[in-house]
Design a protein around this motif. Structure first.
Motif, short mmCIF file in Angstrom:
data_model
loop_
_atom_site.label_atom_id
_atom_site.label_comp_id
_atom_site.label_asym_id
_atom_site.label_seq_id
_atom_site.Cartn_x
_atom_site.Cartn_y
_atom_site.Cartn_z
N LEU A 69 -35.46 79.47 33.57
CA LEU A 69 -34.58 79.70 34.73
C LEU A 69 -34.70 78.57 35.74
O LEU A 69 -33.70 78.02 36.19
N ALA A 116 -19.41 70.45 42.60
CA ALA A 116 -19.79 71.29 43.74
C ALA A 116 -20.12 72.70 43.26
O ALA A 116 -21.09 73.32 43.69
N GLU A 117 -19.30 73.21 42.35
CA GLU A 117 -19.55 74.56 41.84
C GLU A 117 -20.85 74.64 41.07
O GLU A 117 -21.63 75.58 41.22
N PHE A 120 -23.64 74.64 43.54
CA PHE A 120 -23.76 75.94 44.20
C PHE A 120 -24.43 76.96 43.30
O PHE A 120 -25.31 77.72 43.73
N ILE A 121 -24.02 77.00 42.04
CA ILE A 121 -24.64 77.93 41.08
C ILE A 121 -26.14 77.66 41.01
O ILE A 121 -26.96 78.56 41.14
N LEU A 124 -27.97 78.55 44.44
CA LEU A 124 -28.09 80.00 44.66
C LEU A 124 -29.13 80.60 43.73
O LEU A 124 -29.96 81.42 44.15
N LEU A 125 -29.11 80.19 42.47
CA LEU A 125 -30.09 80.72 41.52
C LEU A 125 -31.50 80.30 41.90
O LEU A 125 -32.44 81.10 41.85
N LEU A 128 -32.60 82.36 44.88
CA LEU A 128 -32.94 83.72 44.47
C LEU A 128 -34.26 83.74 43.71
O LEU A 128 -35.08 84.65 43.88
N HIS A 129 -34.45 82.74 42.87
CA HIS A 129 -35.71 82.64 42.13
C HIS A 129 -36.87 82.55 43.12
O HIS A 129 -37.89 83.21 42.97
N PHE A 152 -27.90 74.31 51.78
CA PHE A 152 -26.83 75.25 51.46
C PHE A 152 -25.72 75.20 52.52
O PHE A 152 -24.54 75.13 52.20
N LEU B 138 -36.82 89.64 36.29
CA LEU B 138 -36.49 88.62 37.29
C LEU B 138 -35.06 88.11 37.09
O LEU B 138 -34.28 88.01 38.03
N MET B 142 -31.96 88.31 39.56
CA MET B 142 -31.33 87.07 40.02
C MET B 142 -29.82 87.11 39.84
O MET B 142 -29.07 86.80 40.76
N TRP B 145 -28.11 89.57 42.33
CA TRP B 145 -27.91 89.09 43.71
C TRP B 145 -27.02 87.85 43.73
O TRP B 145 -26.39 87.55 44.75
N PHE B 146 -26.97 87.16 42.63
CA PHE B 146 -26.07 86.01 42.52
C PHE B 146 -24.63 86.48 42.60
O PHE B 146 -23.84 86.05 43.45
N LEU B 190 -13.01 77.62 45.98
CA LEU B 190 -14.14 76.96 45.34
C LEU B 190 -15.08 77.96 44.68
O LEU B 190 -15.62 77.73 43.61
N PHE B 191 -15.28 79.10 45.33
CA PHE B 191 -16.25 80.06 44.81
C PHE B 191 -15.67 80.99 43.74
O PHE B 191 -16.40 81.69 43.06
N VAL B 194 -16.99 80.30 40.40
CA VAL B 194 -18.41 80.64 40.38
C VAL B 194 -18.58 82.14 40.10
O VAL B 194 -19.47 82.56 39.36
#
Lengths: 213, 364, 423
Positions: A69, A116-117, A120-121, A124-125, A128-129, A152, B138, B142, B145-146, B190-191, B194
């Motif tokens: 991860l 950019a995407e 962001f992925i 965010l991961l 969260l990790h 961010f 985990l 993850m 919440w993602f 943009l999101f 995602v």
């Protein structure tokens, strides 16, 4: 008024803080001193240093599985960020205009958006990790969260300003980027520079021992 | 497109009318209009002449159905001057979608508040125990919440785009609102992709445990235990959770599909496709937001012990017994019950908490 | 035990060099080092994350070497290191780290975490926060000459047996010999077969060698507990003996930390290069075999694997010699999935096996080795470190496994070609 401040003096101020700060940090690392290694080396330290500088980009087998991860998210974030930071058209233009004086080929718009995407992925991961994994949760301190949060926010405001039609949105993005520049030298964001030192130091020692690290 | 059509009509006046005569009815009418007007003005006796511009407008407006013209500009719908459905769509959005969806969302909020006032927080009847069960890995936490954070961001920016003009504009003024709307639109676009990635990850990870099985119907008939008093046994996920999963996956697929059609207008989709996509995007997201409001309610203030599994990874044993009895029994049989002490060791709490606090303080 | 907190902090702060400053500056708390550490993977306890074991040193670095650290201390925003921190971290620094160096191999920013632990232990031992077992071992090494209390008499008694078994004269204190041999206490006490083996091999290969009565002990408790002074004292005994005998080489035995101590740390501890060379016994055997001086015949067919001693392979750089030797004498040699520089530690290195308090934890983390052996399905494990061997045997016994551990040098000695005179 505020806009002019952000676009002008504050930009130069943050740039100066960034440059001097980074330089100061690097010098303070060197100033801590290092005794020469008197043991007879098996092979050259500089070869080991150079090797380690690049070999660490590839994870070891079991860390690539147990830490999958972190590894995947880390790569997504760093590759995405690198691409959009240095190859997004607005950034290329900005850097060319303000710093370098010359420009270089930028990514097409769609590639910029995709990077950019991806960034962001990844971010965010990773975030969260950091919050959820017992190890990173235990290790992380305020600095880690401030650094992640600032990056961010800079990325988010950048994406909100994508229309490039509203000056206040651009200034907000720029302002946060300036805060990031100022924060950078005092934080673990410094790893963007110091990883060269840490990898080289270890690589040199391991190279002298004849271990391929 | 419109300008292109007129300029091609201009070319015809110069003498090329025969070439495109067959298809360019609109352009012909356009050409004739000024002459007709001039003639009417010149002749003294007033005869009843139908206003040709009415006919022109009727054709342009396409009241009698879509007619396609021809244009030198190659492109989607470049032969259509005005899309007749545009107005229908606009009216739907302004007069039905915005007010009714607003009432629905407010109604849901009110309903949840009322429900909370009546039912209160659903407690673990046997009380919180000192034993736990491992519930979510985990990775599962993850991706949950993602998708949650991306969903909330998209919902927020989407709602700003839908209601902003009527709710926010009067408050913050057009200057600020234009910024906010532009930012929301860019952020939303943009999101969106995602969210598609997150949805795919969630689907792959959770699909196996969400296949309906025996006992799910009983759960439904007993109202999930949230209404009645009795215990309703269920497996790892209960009927309600499974249904929410499938709703998320299926409705989510529509949301993603329609969203992608809207955000990438480069695949030859016509305006009518965009309008339909927008309508289905709005309706499905509205449904999803309503459902997620309920989901958030149960996960936060609605039920004691429901959130723990998704934050720490471990849920209370008594909570599991009361809400996922079958799964809890299975875990107990397999000896998977863990003590509180062990959980805090695995989570790195316990005796190091104090050091963690000092080190966090020290970095601040 | 006397504690001296101020001295501990002073010593600890002196350890912070460019490497450590760079390492702390580069760490992003990604937690990947935990996945490489058997103490974490076998217990799932996040406190056993390698970089977390360095919190005291990191805080000191932060307070002394960074702007915010200095600022926060001045403003009273953060507390300086306290004696309680030493007490709290002692177990993490000593019991749950074998300095095996696996974390140093996986860190994405390349931090040599093991090096930092080695340096952090300097501060801890100076402050008196070190396990009793290791303190006593170090004390014995300094006063008696060996961490296990082995004296020259004990060695001589062992050598009499060796001479009887082999029929060979063991050379003692012979000036001008090519090689001076060292032993680890464990070899003298538990594995005298090792001494027999090298006597046979050196005789067959016509190697001119000797043992010094002044310095025969190779183990160095000083580098385990983290005492620069003790480590230097132990190394300088060997250096003085070797230089007074005028040998060309000193042979480091089948012992992990001994090799790191004498080969890599030694010259830096005494502050000058040696007038002789250090060679590990496996390097020497491999070299003799390649030069045709060591003739081997026959081989064993039983399936076996090699347990890489961390300090010899990963931290020492002797990676290929054991494999070359095994290829000569064993046809059933198979590698574990993680081997060579990425092998898993036995769990008892870095002084952990000398620390009674850590025994339970050590046996627990042996699970990692057990899984490795079981995955491979072999019943024989060859290794080249007396300490690894003892720890592996204890673990195997504790887990009631049917696995045999043998020393590589002995295995080589068993396949000496007796009938052929070396050319």
């Amino acid at each position: 008024m505020i806009g002019e401040l952000i676009d002008g003096p504050f930009w130069y101020f943050s740039l100066v803080v960034f440059c001097i700060g980074v330089l100061f940090r690097l010098i303070s690392i060197l100033r801590a001193g290092l005794k020469p290694d008197l043991a007879v080396p098996r092979s050259g330290g500089s070869t080991g240093a150079l090797r380690n500088l690049f070999s660490r980009f590839i994870p070891r087998r079991d860390v690539a599985t147990r830490g999958r991860l972190t590894f995947v998210a880390g790569y997504l974030f760093h590759i995405g960020l690198f691409a959009l930071l240095f190859f997004a058209r607005p950034h290329v233009d900005f850097i060319a205009e303000r710093i370098t004086g010359f420009s270089w080929p930028a990514l097409p718009y769609w590639a910029f958006i995709i990077s950019a995407e991806i960034a962001f992925i990844g971010l965010l991961l990773l975030w969260l990790h950091r919050l959820l994994h017992p190890v990173t949760r235990l290790l992380s301190n305020a600095d880690d969260y401030i650094g992640t949060g600032l990056v961010f926010l800079v990325m988010l405001t950048g994406c909100l300003a994508l229309a490039q039609a509203f000056e206040p949105l651009r200034l907000l993005h720029l302002f946060l980027a300036e805060l990031l520049l100022i924060y950078f030298p005092f934080s673990s964001l410094m790893h963007a520079f110091t990883f060269v030192f840490s990898r080289s130091y270890s690589g040199a020692v391991m190279g002298r021992k004849g271990v391929n690290a | 497109m419109r300008r292109a059509l007129f300029s091609s009509a201009g070319v015809e006046t110069a003498g090329f009318s025969a070439v495109l005569m067959l298809t360019l009815v609109l352009a012909f009418l356009l050409l004739m209009a000024p002459h007709a007007m001039a003639e009417t003005a010149g002749n003294a006796p007033a005869i009843q002449v139908p206003n040709p511009s009415t006919d022109l407008w009727r054709e342009v407006r396409q009241r009698d159905g879509v007619t396609s013209g021809r244009s030198q500009i190659a492109g989607v719908e470049s032969g259509t001057l005005i899309n007749p459905y545009g107005e229908t769509w606009r009216n739907f959005r302004m007069k039905q979608l915005i007010p009714y969806s607003g009432y629905l969302l407010a109604g849901m909020l009110l309903l949840l508040i009322l429900f909370f006032l009546v039912r209160g927080k659903i407690r673990v009847k046997a009380g919180i125990s000192n034993k736990k069960l491992f519930r979510y890995t985990l990775y599962e936490r993850m991706i949950h919440w993602f998708i949650a954070s991306v969903f909330l961001f998209l919902a927020l920016t989407g709602l700003i785009l839908l209601f902003g003009r009527s709710l926010l504009l009067p408050w913050i003024g057009s200057e600020v609102f234009s910024l906010l709307a532009s930012a929301s639109k860019e952020g939303h676009n943009l999101f969106g992709p995602v969210f598609a990635v997150a949805l795919l990850l969630v689907f792959i990870r959770f699909v196996r445990r969400n296949i309906y099985q025996k006992g799910d119907l009983t759960w439904l008939l007993k109202g999930g235990g949230i209404i009645g008093k009795g215990h309703v046994p269920s497996n790892f996920f209960n009927m309600g959770e499974k249904s929410m999963f499938w709703l998320l996956v299926l409705v989510g697929a529509v949301i993603v599909g329609s969203g992608l059609i809207l955000v990438f207008p480069v695949f030859g989709q016509a305006r009518i496709t965009m309008e339909l996509s927008h309508v289905s995007h709005a309706l499905t997201t509205l449904l999803m937001i309503l459902v997620i409001m309920g989901h958030i309610y149960i996960g936060s203030v609605g039920m004691e012990g429901a959130l723990d599994g998704m934050t720490t990874g471990y849920c209370d044993l008594n909570w599991a017994r009361e809400h996922h009895a079958e799964w809890a029994t299975l875990c107990e049989q397999e000896g998977k019950v863990i003590t509180d002490v062990e959980v805090s060791r695995l989570r790195g709490d316990g005796d190091t908490q104090q050091h963690a606090a000092t080190s966090a303080q020290e970095t601040g | 035990m006397s504690h001296d907190f101020a001295k501990g902090v002073e010593v600890l702060s002196r350890q912070i060099d460019s490497r450590i400053a760079a390492y702390f500056s580069a760490c992003v708390h990604c937690g990947l080092c935990a996945e490489a550490c058997l103490f974490y993977t076998e217990t799932d306890d996040p406190r056993y994350t390698p970089i977390y074991k360095l919190e005291p040193m990191r805080r000191l670095w932060k307070a002394q070497h960074t702007f915010w650290g200095k600022f926060a201390i001045k403003m009273g925003l953060s507390k300086p290191l306290t004696e309680q921190d030493f007490a709290d971290w002692e177990e993490l620094v000593y019991d749950s780290c074998t300095m095996c160096g696996r974390c140093s191999m996986v860190c994405p920013v390349g931090n040599d975490i093991t090096y930092m632990i080695r340096k952090e232990r300097e501060g801890f031992s100076a402050a008196g926060y070190a396990p009793v077992g290791m303190q006593e071992a170090t004390h014995r090494a300094l006063t008696i000459g060996s961490p296990m209390g082995i004296t020259l008499k004990t060695l001589q008694a062992a050598l009499i047996h060796v001479e009887k078994n082999t029929g060979l004269k063991i050379p003692m204190d012979q000036p001008g010999a090519d090689y001076m041999t060292l032993f680890s206490s464990m070899e003298v006490v538990n594995f005298p077969e090792y001494i027999e083996s090298i006597a046979r091999i050196f005789d067959a290969a016509k190697v001119s060698w000797t043992i010094s009565s002044e310095a025969f002990e190779a183990t160095n408790s000083g580098i385990q507990i983290g005492s620069h002074d003790a480590a230097r004292e132990i190394v300088s005994r060997v250096v003085n003996a070797a230089e007074s005998l005028g040998v060309k080489y000193v042979i480091s035995p089948e012992c992990g930390h001994a090799y790191t101590a004498i080969r890599w740390e030694g010259p830096n501890l005494i502050g000058r290069p040696y007038k002789f060379e250090i060679i590990h016994i496996l390097e020497l055997l491999d070299q003799l075999q390649k030069d045709g001086r060591l003739l081997l015949s026959g081989h064993t067919d039983i399936p076996l694997t090699f347990h890489d001693p961390c300090q010899i392979v990963r931290r020492g750089g002797v990676v290929e010699p054991p494999r070359d030797l095994l290829a000569k004498v064993a046809t059933g040699f198979v590698e574990m999935a993680d081997h060579g520089t990425m092998n898993w530690c036995c769990g008892g290195g870095g002084g952990v096996s000398a620390n009674e308090r850590a025994e339970e934890l050590r046996l627990k983390v042996f699970d990692r080795k057990r899984k490795q052996i079981e995955a491979l399905g072999v019943k024989t494990m060859v290794t080249a470190c007396a300490n690894c061997r003892i720890v592996l045997e204890e673990g195997i016994e504790d887990r009631e496994m049917d696995v045999q551990v043998i020393g590589l040098t002995e295995l080589v000695a068993e396949h000496l070609s007796h009938n052929v005179t070396p050319g």
